[in-house]
Design a protein around this motif. Sequence first.
Motif, short mmCIF file in Angstrom:
data_model
loop_
_atom_site.label_atom_id
_atom_site.label_comp_id
_atom_site.label_asym_id
_atom_site.label_seq_id
_atom_site.Cartn_x
_atom_site.Cartn_y
_atom_site.Cartn_z
N ALA A 131 1.00 -1.25 -0.11
CA ALA A 131 -0.35 0.01 0.14
C ALA A 131 0.40 1.69 -0.13
O ALA A 131 2.16 1.59 0.39
CB ALA A 131 -1.01 0.28 1.31
N ALA A 132 0.49 1.99 -0.56
CA ALA A 132 1.04 3.55 -0.76
C ALA A 132 1.51 3.95 0.57
O ALA A 132 2.40 4.73 1.14
CB ALA A 132 0.57 4.64 -1.51
N LEU A 133 0.26 3.98 1.50
CA LEU A 133 0.53 4.53 2.64
C LEU A 133 1.81 4.19 3.25
O LEU A 133 2.54 3.77 4.63
CB LEU A 133 -0.78 4.76 3.29
N ILE A 134 2.20 2.17 3.39
CA ILE A 134 3.40 1.81 3.47
C ILE A 134 4.38 2.05 2.70
O ILE A 134 5.56 2.43 3.37
CB ILE A 134 2.94 0.26 4.18
N ALA A 135 4.40 1.35 2.31
CA ALA A 135 5.42 1.75 0.75
C ALA A 135 6.54 3.08 1.02
O ALA A 135 7.30 2.89 0.35
CB ALA A 135 5.67 0.57 0.18
N TRP A 136 5.36 4.13 0.82
CA TRP A 136 6.28 4.88 0.31
C TRP A 136 6.89 5.66 1.83
O TRP A 136 8.07 6.74 1.28
CB TRP A 136 5.32 6.45 -0.02
N PRO A 137 5.80 5.61 2.68
CA PRO A 137 7.15 6.02 4.23
C PRO A 137 8.38 5.88 4.48
O PRO A 137 9.13 6.04 4.62
CB PRO A 137 5.84 6.08 4.94
N ALA A 138 7.83 4.24 3.61
CA ALA A 138 8.90 3.39 4.24
C ALA A 138 10.69 4.07 3.33
O ALA A 138 10.95 3.72 3.68
CB ALA A 138 8.48 1.82 3.88
N ALA A 139 10.51 4.00 2.47
CA ALA A 139 11.36 4.54 1.62
C ALA A 139 11.69 5.95 1.46
O ALA A 139 13.16 6.01 1.61
CB ALA A 139 10.81 4.55 -0.07
N VAL A 140 10.97 6.61 2.22
CA VAL A 140 11.73 7.70 2.48
C VAL A 140 12.67 7.98 3.63
O VAL A 140 13.69 8.70 4.20
CB VAL A 140 10.09 9.06 3.19
N ALA A 141 11.93 6.71 5.06
CA ALA A 141 12.18 6.97 6.06
C ALA A 141 13.77 6.47 5.71
O ALA A 141 14.89 5.77 6.02
CB ALA A 141 11.43 5.62 7.01
N VAL A 142 13.98 5.37 5.02
CA VAL A 142 15.11 4.53 4.42
C VAL A 142 16.43 5.64 4.27
O VAL A 142 17.35 5.24 4.40
CB VAL A 142 14.63 3.35 3.77
N SER A 143 15.32 6.24 3.07
CA SER A 143 16.57 6.98 2.62
C SER A 143 17.34 8.11 3.39
O SER A 143 18.47 8.09 3.49
CB SER A 143 15.94 7.79 1.13
N GLY A 144 16.32 8.43 4.51
CA GLY A 144 16.29 8.91 5.51
C GLY A 144 17.45 8.66 6.10
O GLY A 144 18.73 9.55 6.47
N LEU A 145 17.58 7.89 6.79
CA LEU A 145 18.24 6.87 6.94
C LEU A 145 19.61 7.14 6.36
O LEU A 145 20.90 7.39 7.53
CB LEU A 145 17.92 5.90 8.25
N LEU A 146 19.70 6.38 4.99
CA LEU A 146 20.92 6.18 4.72
C LEU A 146 21.61 7.66 4.78
O LEU A 146 22.69 7.42 5.06
CB LEU A 146 20.60 5.83 3.57
N ALA A 147 20.77 8.82 3.95
CA ALA A 147 21.88 9.99 4.11
C ALA A 147 22.40 10.51 5.62
O ALA A 147 23.19 10.86 5.64
CB ALA A 147 20.63 11.31 3.80
N LEU A 148 21.00 10.04 6.86
CA LEU A 148 22.33 10.17 8.29
C LEU A 148 23.57 9.49 8.16
O LEU A 148 24.19 10.21 8.44
CB LEU A 148 20.88 9.30 8.99
#
Lengths: 314, 251
Positions: free
Chosen positions: A87-104
């Motif tokens: 579901a977009a409401l799960i997969a998309w925020p997950a993508a945002v979170a993983v990319s944000g953590l990677l950027a960290l």
Amino acid sequence: MTVFRRRHAWLGALVALALVFPQLAAWLGQDFYVAFASRVLIWALLASSLNLLVGVGGMVSLGHAAFYGVGAYVVGIVATEAPQLSAALIAWPAAVAVSGLLALAIGAISLRTRGVYFIMITLAFAQMLFYVFVSLKAYGGDDGMAIARRSALPGLNLADEATFYYVVLALFALCLYALARLTASRFGRVLAGIKDNEARMESLGYATFRFKLVAIVISGAVAGLAGALMANLNTYVSPNMLYWDQSGTVLVMVILGGLGSLWGGLAGAGAYLLFEELATAVTPHWQIGLGALLLGVVFFAPAGIAGLFARRRR
Amino acid sequence: MNEILLETRGLAKRFGGLLATDAVSLTIRRGECHALIGPNGAGKTTLVGQLAGTLAPDAGSVLFAGRDVTAYAAHKRAALGLARSFQITSVLAGFSVEENVALAVQAVSGSSFRFWRRVAAEEELSTRALAVLRSVGLERAGGRRAGELSHGEHRQLELALALATRPQLLLLDEPMAGMGLEESQTMVELIAGLKGSHTLLLVEHDMDAVFRLADRISVLVAGRIIASGTGDEIRANPEVRSAYLGEEDAL
């Protein structure tokens, strides 16, 4: 007052065009261009996220594709491994979170360097991740992986190009507004100050490293969203999304559109992709023309395409 | 007046074969105007760098407001109230003069990790920025780009940036550098106006200004403090007279 009015006229026309675009394309019998417009908006989102880093914060990264590509892979992997979660409401925020953590993580290391070294280290991290995904045979290796269907969003059918376009448009508008607020906030002013004179900011008492790190995390998270959307648009992800030429492309878009300007990402992505679209019809060597265009902008309009509009307004 | 605000103990810094800072022990009392003088190449700017935290000493320690800050980075010392102005003008050239000072005010008024509210709409920042600009005589330049200021105005802005952080100690690294006579006079007046309300460490070449402004003077020669005392004591000190490159006229 006229400046104010003309500016709003531009904005109004742009928003109106964006809103009726799918109908316009259908009426002209050019439905293909709806998906093209989505692609432009996704690249514009990616370029805007990079513009926060490069244009506002002065951190020239050549590894932005890492956050974008990883965001895309999150959607792809979720769709394969746990389709019930796609579901977009799960997969998309997950993508945002993983990319944000990677950027960290990448930011915490890369930000210990500056200038050319920062460019090289961000490039190196992105290339490492590229090879990681090339070697992940379970997810298609260097062939990439197809995604069975676009993410599900309650009440909306994202398989419909026009619907998907509106979702992308809404997310782009939301992110651009948030970036505008952020740039004009306390944080944004500190970031701009660091770009101008980091030593001075340190001596005023600002822990510049922390501000830069937060900027990278925000930028990377938004890039992750762009990747998630692109994975949905193409229903396909591949390691090429992390390859360094993608980082270069988005950097070219930012310079073309206008470093540090709010509309720079959109202007740059629009100009780049439109040029590509028109010029590839003429010659496969279209990038020669692109090079000329970029040179023209660098020499005659250093503030980019968005800067041209700003100057005319003044 | 007798409380020690800044103290260095056996500070040393070596660049290759050059001992730029040699066992420097310096005390600055709260409320005083302390001048650091010395011939070119004596290591004044190197010492200032170690006080401000942009340069790490090889040995010794720096104590500020009763705390050992030797390991603190520049921004941490600044946040504790140790402000500096730069010998070579260092301002935010692309910002307006008022924005420069507002950013300095912002550094000491609450968190800067605020992402939504328009900073330009925060009146307390601009009000205080204007007050600081007025105190250095730049109130009319607020809207100009900092990069476009004249040299003298740049020096005033330098001072404004340092003042805006409400520091406990002001490190002024050659505030009069490169100034004409008239501009220097203005700057001397400005600094004289800060005496009493601020603790100052003044690094300066202009001897007239130093003897006029300083309560105490320390003389740095070849990385070492060879004398510390009042203006009269320094003037009478034979070691200073002989070491100070024969510039007896200056003294």
